[in-house]
Design an enzyme around this catalytic site. Sequence first.
Site, short mmCIF file in Angstrom:
data_model
loop_
_atom_site.label_atom_id
_atom_site.label_comp_id
_atom_site.label_asym_id
_atom_site.label_seq_id
_atom_site.Cartn_x
_atom_site.Cartn_y
_atom_site.Cartn_z
N ASP A 102 0.84 -1.20 0.00
CA ASP A 102 0.00 0.00 0.00
C ASP A 102 0.87 1.25 0.00
O ASP A 102 2.04 1.21 0.43
CB ASP A 102 -0.89 0.04 1.26
CG ASP A 102 -1.89 -1.10 1.27
OD1 ASP A 102 -2.21 -1.63 0.19
OD2 ASP A 102 -2.35 -1.45 2.38
N1 URA Z 1 -1.33 -5.95 3.75
C1 URA Z 1 -1.78 -4.68 3.81
O1 URA Z 1 -2.81 -4.42 4.39
N2 URA Z 1 -1.08 -3.73 3.18
C2 URA Z 1 0.07 -3.96 2.54
O2 URA Z 1 0.68 -3.04 2.00
C3 URA Z 1 0.55 -5.28 2.48
C4 URA Z 1 -0.18 -6.26 3.10
#
Ligand code: URA
Length: 231
Positions: A102
């Site tokens: 993310d």
């Molecule tokens: N899980 C999440 O919620 N975000 C990420 O960036 C990776 C795994």
Amino acid sequence: MRLDKYLSDCRAALRSETKELVKQGRITIDGIRAAKSSDKVSEASIVRIDGLRVEYKKYIYLMMNKPQGYVSATYDKNKPVVIDLLDEEYKRFEPFPAGRLDIDTEGLLILSNDGDFAHRLTSPKKNVYKRYFARLDFPAEKSAVGIFGGGMDLGDFTAKPAKLEICDDPREVFVEICEGKFHQVKRMFEKVGRKVVYLKRVKIGGLRLDDTLAPGEVRELSEAECEMFFR
Ligand code: URA
């Protein structure tokens, strides 16, 4: 393979440029001046342009310590992308992120132009575990360990069993999952009533994030390191 393919795989010269370089007598193969752009070479040949060795390299494998604020993509209309952090010497191989973090997640991100490798790394069927460090808004309950380990129903899919370790400060945890569904870690914690306030990926398979890499820094992986993902 042909000389012009060798040089274009290495991103050292376009096929049309090779023709010109050969004409100008600037390329040697194992010490002998190249005669045609179709001259045969192998990966082991010693190819030089203007005396400088061009080693054969078709694929590139990069480890990045992804900083917050960057989208795990090759292009985004509005926001900076992780590719923006690469030097030109890497960009010319046209790598893409193997899996996504993310925009507000930090840590270990692999970039490559090798599609098969990226698929092996990200396919849930290959069971490559990804380890994350997370900080939560409130302490994790011990009961969450069993809930994570049992495979969690997240509505649109059921997560495979995940490993949860609670640190001495129970607002800090390590979690390991082998899938990479959208916001998966955050959604798993939401399910047990917690919000992830900080998330960092620290390991994929058997390979840890190199802790000498500052956020935004990148380095190439060795062949041995690429194999470690699958151990
Ligand atoms: N899980 C999440 O919620 N975000 C990420 O960036 C990776 C795994």
